[in-house]
Design an enzyme around this catalytic site. Structure first.
Site, PDB file in Angstrom:
ATOM      1  N   LYS A   6     -61.770 -23.791  31.624  1.00  0.00           N
ATOM      2  CA  LYS A   6     -61.936 -25.182  32.091  1.00  0.00           C
ATOM      3  C   LYS A   6     -61.865 -25.226  33.620  1.00  0.00           C
ATOM      4  CE  LYS A   6     -62.306 -28.528  30.032  1.00  0.00           C
ATOM      5  NZ  LYS A   6     -63.494 -29.234  29.457  1.00  0.00           N
ATOM      6  N   SER A  15     -61.721 -26.031  22.650  1.00  0.00           N
ATOM      7  CA  SER A  15     -60.584 -26.772  23.195  1.00  0.00           C
ATOM      8  C   SER A  15     -59.205 -26.286  22.740  1.00  0.00           C
ATOM      9  CB  SER A  15     -60.738 -28.258  22.819  1.00  0.00           C
ATOM     10  OG  SER A  15     -60.572 -28.424  21.419  1.00  0.00           O
ATOM     11  N   HIS A  52     -47.140 -18.889  26.818  1.00  0.00           N
ATOM     12  CA  HIS A  52     -46.987 -20.332  26.540  1.00  0.00           C
ATOM     13  C   HIS A  52     -46.535 -21.120  27.782  1.00  0.00           C
ATOM     14  CE1 HIS A  52     -45.445 -23.240  23.182  1.00  0.00           C
ATOM     15  NE2 HIS A  52     -46.266 -23.832  24.030  1.00  0.00           N
ATOM     16  N   THR A  96     -58.990 -31.003  31.923  1.00  0.00           N
ATOM     17  CA  THR A  96     -57.628 -31.027  31.382  1.00  0.00           C
ATOM     18  C   THR A  96     -56.586 -30.784  32.477  1.00  0.00           C
ATOM     19  OG1 THR A  96     -56.136 -29.705  30.009  1.00  0.00           O
ATOM     20  CG2 THR A  96     -58.062 -28.591  30.794  1.00  0.00           C
ATOM     21  N   ASP A  97     -55.362 -31.232  32.214  1.00  0.00           N
ATOM     22  CA  ASP A  97     -54.269 -30.951  33.164  1.00  0.00           C
ATOM     23  C   ASP A  97     -53.871 -29.468  33.149  1.00  0.00           C
ATOM     24  OD1 ASP A  97     -53.017 -30.856  30.663  1.00  0.00           O
ATOM     25  OD2 ASP A  97     -51.393 -32.238  31.183  1.00  0.00           O
ATOM     26  N   GLU A  98     -54.327 -28.731  32.114  1.00  0.00           N
ATOM     27  CA  GLU A  98     -53.870 -27.343  31.967  1.00  0.00           C
ATOM     28  C   GLU A  98     -54.385 -26.451  33.091  1.00  0.00           C
ATOM     29  OE1 GLU A  98     -53.812 -25.898  27.924  1.00  0.00           O
ATOM     30  OE2 GLU A  98     -53.771 -27.934  27.123  1.00  0.00           O
ATOM     31  N   TYR A 151     -58.180 -20.510  27.770  1.00  0.00           N
ATOM     32  CA  TYR A 151     -58.747 -21.869  27.698  1.00  0.00           C
ATOM     33  C   TYR A 151     -58.721 -22.538  29.063  1.00  0.00           C
ATOM     34  CZ  TYR A 151     -58.695 -26.966  27.064  1.00  0.00           C
ATOM     35  OH  TYR A 151     -58.938 -28.309  27.200  1.00  0.00           O
ATOM     36  N   ARG A 195     -46.246 -18.665  21.272  1.00  0.00           N
ATOM     37  CA  ARG A 195     -47.609 -18.417  21.762  1.00  0.00           C
ATOM     38  C   ARG A 195     -47.521 -17.482  22.981  1.00  0.00           C
ATOM     39  NH1 ARG A 195     -50.587 -23.828  23.474  1.00  0.00           N
ATOM     40  NH2 ARG A 195     -51.311 -23.834  21.321  1.00  0.00           N
ATOM     41  N   ILE A 214     -61.896 -36.393  21.048  1.00  0.00           N
ATOM     42  CA  ILE A 214     -61.952 -37.384  22.134  1.00  0.00           C
ATOM     43  C   ILE A 214     -63.365 -37.944  22.264  1.00  0.00           C
ATOM     44  CG2 ILE A 214     -61.577 -37.776  24.605  1.00  0.00           C
ATOM     45  CD1 ILE A 214     -59.605 -35.357  24.517  1.00  0.00           C
TER      46      ILE A 214
HETATM   47  P1  NAD Z   1     -62.740 -30.945  20.182  1.00  0.00           P
HETATM   48  O1  NAD Z   1     -62.568 -29.473  19.995  1.00  0.00           O
HETATM   49  O2  NAD Z   1     -62.137 -31.886  19.198  1.00  0.00           O
HETATM   50  O3  NAD Z   1     -64.301 -31.306  20.227  1.00  0.00           O
HETATM   51  C1  NAD Z   1     -65.226 -30.532  20.945  1.00  0.00           C
HETATM   52  C2  NAD Z   1     -66.621 -30.980  20.530  1.00  0.00           C
HETATM   53  O4  NAD Z   1     -67.567 -30.205  21.296  1.00  0.00           O
HETATM   54  C3  NAD Z   1     -66.934 -30.737  19.046  1.00  0.00           C
HETATM   55  O5  NAD Z   1     -67.594 -31.867  18.508  1.00  0.00           O
HETATM   56  C4  NAD Z   1     -67.852 -29.523  19.076  1.00  0.00           C
HETATM   57  O6  NAD Z   1     -68.782 -29.504  17.984  1.00  0.00           O
HETATM   58  C5  NAD Z   1     -68.557 -29.712  20.412  1.00  0.00           C
HETATM   59  N1  NAD Z   1     -69.042 -28.435  20.946  1.00  0.00           N
HETATM   60  C6  NAD Z   1     -68.348 -27.275  21.049  1.00  0.00           C
HETATM   61  N2  NAD Z   1     -69.147 -26.319  21.555  1.00  0.00           N
HETATM   62  C7  NAD Z   1     -70.358 -26.894  21.781  1.00  0.00           C
HETATM   63  C8  NAD Z   1     -71.588 -26.409  22.298  1.00  0.00           C
HETATM   64  N3  NAD Z   1     -71.749 -25.124  22.645  1.00  0.00           N
HETATM   65  N4  NAD Z   1     -72.625 -27.281  22.417  1.00  0.00           N
HETATM   66  C9  NAD Z   1     -72.494 -28.578  22.047  1.00  0.00           C
HETATM   67  N5  NAD Z   1     -71.351 -29.072  21.525  1.00  0.00           N
HETATM   68  C10 NAD Z   1     -70.299 -28.239  21.398  1.00  0.00           C
HETATM   69  O7  NAD Z   1     -62.252 -31.241  21.656  1.00  0.00           O
HETATM   70  P2  NAD Z   1     -61.438 -32.485  22.238  1.00  0.00           P
HETATM   71  O8  NAD Z   1     -60.005 -32.263  22.023  1.00  0.00           O
HETATM   72  O9  NAD Z   1     -62.081 -33.738  21.773  1.00  0.00           O
HETATM   73  O10 NAD Z   1     -61.715 -32.292  23.803  1.00  0.00           O
HETATM   74  C11 NAD Z   1     -62.891 -32.827  24.407  1.00  0.00           C
HETATM   75  C12 NAD Z   1     -62.896 -32.478  25.879  1.00  0.00           C
HETATM   76  O11 NAD Z   1     -61.735 -33.039  26.494  1.00  0.00           O
HETATM   77  C13 NAD Z   1     -62.851 -30.984  26.168  1.00  0.00           C
HETATM   78  O12 NAD Z   1     -63.675 -30.726  27.287  1.00  0.00           O
HETATM   79  C14 NAD Z   1     -61.394 -30.705  26.491  1.00  0.00           C
HETATM   80  O13 NAD Z   1     -61.256 -29.617  27.371  1.00  0.00           O
HETATM   81  C15 NAD Z   1     -60.996 -32.019  27.165  1.00  0.00           C
HETATM   82  N6  NAD Z   1     -59.569 -32.388  27.050  1.00  0.00           N
HETATM   83  C16 NAD Z   1     -58.943 -32.380  25.843  1.00  0.00           C
HETATM   84  C17 NAD Z   1     -57.614 -32.782  25.746  1.00  0.00           C
HETATM   85  C18 NAD Z   1     -56.897 -32.833  24.413  1.00  0.00           C
HETATM   86  O14 NAD Z   1     -55.683 -33.120  24.386  1.00  0.00           O
HETATM   87  N7  NAD Z   1     -57.553 -32.619  23.287  1.00  0.00           N
HETATM   88  C19 NAD Z   1     -56.934 -33.177  26.895  1.00  0.00           C
HETATM   89  C20 NAD Z   1     -57.608 -33.169  28.132  1.00  0.00           C
HETATM   90  C21 NAD Z   1     -58.944 -32.780  28.184  1.00  0.00           C
HETATM   91  P1  TYD Z   2     -51.564 -27.935  21.132  1.00  0.00           P
HETATM   92  O1  TYD Z   2     -51.706 -29.157  20.278  1.00  0.00           O
HETATM   93  O2  TYD Z   2     -52.248 -26.664  20.688  1.00  0.00           O
HETATM   94  O3  TYD Z   2     -52.032 -28.357  22.606  1.00  0.00           O
HETATM   95  P2  TYD Z   2     -51.894 -27.534  24.010  1.00  0.00           P
HETATM   96  O4  TYD Z   2     -51.530 -26.129  23.730  1.00  0.00           O
HETATM   97  O5  TYD Z   2     -53.279 -27.662  24.568  1.00  0.00           O
HETATM   98  O6  TYD Z   2     -50.851 -28.274  24.800  1.00  0.00           O
HETATM   99  O7  TYD Z   2     -50.027 -27.629  21.286  1.00  0.00           O
HETATM  100  C1  TYD Z   2     -49.133 -28.572  21.834  1.00  0.00           C
HETATM  101  C2  TYD Z   2     -47.771 -27.896  21.963  1.00  0.00           C
HETATM  102  O8  TYD Z   2     -47.265 -27.622  20.645  1.00  0.00           O
HETATM  103  C3  TYD Z   2     -47.840 -26.553  22.671  1.00  0.00           C
HETATM  104  O9  TYD Z   2     -46.660 -26.407  23.460  1.00  0.00           O
HETATM  105  C4  TYD Z   2     -47.832 -25.534  21.533  1.00  0.00           C
HETATM  106  C5  TYD Z   2     -47.020 -26.225  20.453  1.00  0.00           C
HETATM  107  N1  TYD Z   2     -47.386 -25.927  19.054  1.00  0.00           N
HETATM  108  C6  TYD Z   2     -46.393 -25.555  18.138  1.00  0.00           C
HETATM  109  O10 TYD Z   2     -45.189 -25.465  18.469  1.00  0.00           O
HETATM  110  N2  TYD Z   2     -46.773 -25.319  16.840  1.00  0.00           N
HETATM  111  C7  TYD Z   2     -48.065 -25.405  16.436  1.00  0.00           C
HETATM  112  O11 TYD Z   2     -48.351 -25.140  15.240  1.00  0.00           O
HETATM  113  C8  TYD Z   2     -49.069 -25.785  17.388  1.00  0.00           C
HETATM  114  C9  TYD Z   2     -50.503 -25.894  16.986  1.00  0.00           C
HETATM  115  C10 TYD Z   2     -48.671 -26.045  18.693  1.00  0.00           C
END
Ligand code: NAD
Ligand code: TYD
Length: 354
Positions: free
Chosen positions: A166, A86, A296, A136-138, A162, A293, A13
């Site tokens: 958060k 994340s 879950h 996050t919504d989690e 996780y 998981r 993101i």
């Molecule tokens: P990601 O895991 O793809 O990226 C995380 C980034 O943070 C990486 O570039 C990593 O190198 C950097 N990082 C990790 N630890 C670090 C540290 N100690 N110091 C400096 N940099 C560090 O994560 P993402 O999916 O892009 O999520 C970004 C943010 O958005 C997170 O805070 C996550 O909780 C939040 N978020 C993610 C989702 C999703 O669906 N992916 C949804 C809602 C909120």
């Molecule tokens: P994920 O992408 O890990 O996001 P989050 O757990 O933060 O929602 O997983 C999305 C959903 O997919 C979650 O319900 C777990 C499920 N999942 C699988 O069924 N198989 C997989 O290999 C992974 C990575 C996730």
């Protein structure tokens, strides 16, 4: 030029947020602070790495001394904090890593901002600064009643290491607002998908495995529900809230787009068979039900009405359209995927940044 610090900008993101800010705001200078963990990949930002208003800073938010120096040397107007561990599955095998980065790292960042901005914070309100925390919504836990949605007022009930980390970081951000008058804003977003998503998460993992004709691991019966949002829509929401959100407030961001995991995987199978010119059913035959998981969460679903009514933000893409765009991106960027899965993406940047 306003200096903005974006943390975690080399991640999924964060890279979309960095790109958006660099391109939309030539009068800002964007500093991307990232530790380049396994999830950080500077290839995500090749198209902006030479921009005059962009600087990459390799650094770790768990290092308080480093952060204090960075803030002392650069007068940041604002922070957009995305750096985090994340992935829920990793948090189950190593919870402490999530406490260290997500909780301690966030508090370090708040402390660095607090020290650097102390004169402004003394003037209650400090409207010339902003600390934006991306969450996050989690943190809201899981839903069972299909008519229920997460609101900004929903009580926190994190259920995985996780989401607990958060939630804790969100509490610290609000506590700094209350105690030290830190000007903060928080957003809680649903599951993102789109280009540059690391292939340990559901959608990119499935795309990768379908390409390679590998098993598609569906946890449990595939009945868990997630609300999916295209990553560029999230980046646009962050831009909107950063510029027009009310200090001290929280905004939920979501796609109003709920899918059972199995239905999502089946749709992806259909799209991929079609795009790869394979017989219908080829990808579906790869589906493998695996052990669920631990703990879950059943269903997440965001009510993003506040963001729509107060700031006018809405998702721009229908899910099928977003998923097709995402699949196209992965098919056109197989080198990105190969570099990530082989680990090669680290080598070039390790030579540059250590
Ligand atoms: P990601 O895991 O793809 O990226 C995380 C980034 O943070 C990486 O570039 C990593 O190198 C950097 N990082 C990790 N630890 C670090 C540290 N100690 N110091 C400096 N940099 C560090 O994560 P993402 O999916 O892009 O999520 C970004 C943010 O958005 C997170 O805070 C996550 O909780 C939040 N978020 C993610 C989702 C999703 O669906 N992916 C949804 C809602 C909120
Ligand atoms: P994920 O992408 O890990 O996001 P989050 O757990 O933060 O929602 O997983 C999305 C959903 O997919 C979650 O319900 C777990 C499920 N999942 C699988 O069924 N198989 C997989 O290999 C992974 C990575 C996730």
């Amino acid at each position: 030029m306003k200096k903005i610090l974006i943390t975690g900008g080399a991640g999924f993101i964060g890279s979309h947020v960095v790109r958006r800010f660099v391109n939309q705001y030539p009068d800002y200078h964007i500093y991307n602070l990232d530790a380049l963990t396994y999830a950080g990949n500077l290839e995500n930002l090749r198209d902006v790495e030479d921009a005059a208003n962009y600087t990459f800073v390799k650094g770790d938010i768990t290092d308080a001394v480093f952060l204090d120096e960075l803030f002392a040397n650069t007068d940041f107007y604002g922070v957009v904090h995305l750096a985090a561990e994340s992935h829920v599955d990793r948090s189950i095998s190593d919870p402490l890593a999530f406490v260290v980065t997500n909780v301690i790292g966030t508090v370090n960042l708040l402390n660095a901002a607090r020290k650097a901005w102390k004169d402004d914070l003394a003037n209650r309100g400090a409207t010339n600064r902003l600390f934006y925390h991306v969450s996050t919504d989690e943190v809201y836990g899981e839903l069972h009643d299909p008519n229920e949605f997460f609101l900004e007022t929903t009580s926190y009930d994190p259920r995985s290491p996780y989401s607990a980390s958060k939630a804790s970081s969100d509490h610290f951000v609000r506590a700094y607002h209350n105690t030290y008058k830190m000007p903060v804003v928080i957003s809680n977003c649903s599951n993102n998908y789109g280009p540059n998503h690391f292939p340990e998460k559901l959608i990119p993992l499935m795309i990768h495995n379908i390409m390679q004709k590998k098993p598609l691991p569906v946890y449990g019966k595939g009945e868990n529900v997630r609300d999916w949002l295209y990553v560029e829509d999230h980046a646009r929401a962050i831009d909107t809230i950063f510029h027009r959100g009310k200090v001290g407030e929280t905004y939920n961001i979501g796609g109003h787009n709920e899918w059972k995991n199995l239905d999502l995987v089946l749709l992806l199978c259909k799209i991929m068979d079609d795009k790869l010119g394979r017989e219908p059913g080829t990808a579906e035959s790869l589906i493998t039900y695996v052990t669920d998981r631990a703990g879950h969460d059943l269903r997440y679903a965001i009510d993003a009405t506040r963001l729509k009514t107060e700031l006018g933000w809405e998702p721009s893409l229908q899910f099928e359209e977003g998923l097709e765009k995402t699949v196209d991106w992965y098919l056109e960027n197989q080198a990105w995927l190969d570099n990530v899965t082989s680990g090669n993406y680290k080598k070039y940047y390790e030579e540059m940044y250590g």
